[in-house]
Design an enzyme around this catalytic site. Sequence first.
Site, short mmCIF file in Angstrom:
data_model
loop_
_atom_site.label_atom_id
_atom_site.label_comp_id
_atom_site.label_asym_id
_atom_site.label_seq_id
_atom_site.Cartn_x
_atom_site.Cartn_y
_atom_site.Cartn_z
CG ASP A 1 11.03 -18.64 2.97
OD1 ASP A 1 10.21 -19.55 2.77
OD2 ASP A 1 11.77 -18.18 2.06
CG ASN B 1 2.57 -23.29 -1.35
OD1 ASN B 1 1.44 -22.81 -1.42
ND2 ASN B 1 3.64 -22.56 -1.11
CG HIS C 1 7.48 -26.39 3.61
ND1 HIS C 1 7.80 -27.29 2.62
CD2 HIS C 1 7.15 -25.25 2.97
CE1 HIS C 1 7.68 -26.71 1.44
NE2 HIS C 1 7.27 -25.47 1.62
#
Length: 117
Positions: free
Chosen positions: A30, A88, A101
Site C-alpha cells: 500500500d 472496505n 481488494h
Amino acid sequence: MTDTIFGKIIRREIPATIVYEDDEVLGFKDIAPQAPVHVLFIPKNEAIPTLDDLQPSQAHLIGKLALAAAEYARREGLAQDGYRVVMNCREYAGQTVFHIHLHLLAGAPLGRFGTAG
Ligand code: 5GP
C-alpha cells in the site's frame, strides 16, 4: 471492464512494489501504509468494484485473495504473531479504490476497529 489505479498497476502502467503474484492474484505494498506491513491483494483478471458487486460465480476469488494473504504472511514470518485482513465496501467503510481488494495489516499489535465517527 471499468478501470482504476489498480488496473494500471496490473498492466504495469504505473509502478508498485509487487510482493506476490499468481495466475489470479496480485499483491503489492500500500502506498500509504496503516501498519508496519500493509499489502493489498487484488484479482488480476476481473475488476469487481465492491464486495456488494460480487457474483456467486466469482466467489472463489475471495478465497484466492485470502489464501494469497495467508501464504504471504507465512512466507514473511508474520503468521505466528498474527495479522488482520480487511475489505472496505463503499462510503461508510472509507473505500477509495473501486477494484475489490483485501488489505493485509501486520507487523505490530493493531488497534481495535469498527468504531463509528
Ligand atoms: P480502500 O480505502 O479503497 O479500502 O483502499 C485503497 C488503498 O489503496 C488505500 O489504502 C490507498 O493507500 C491505496 N492506494 C491508493 N492508490 C494507490 C497507488 O497508486 N498505489 C498503491 N500501492 N496503493 C494505492
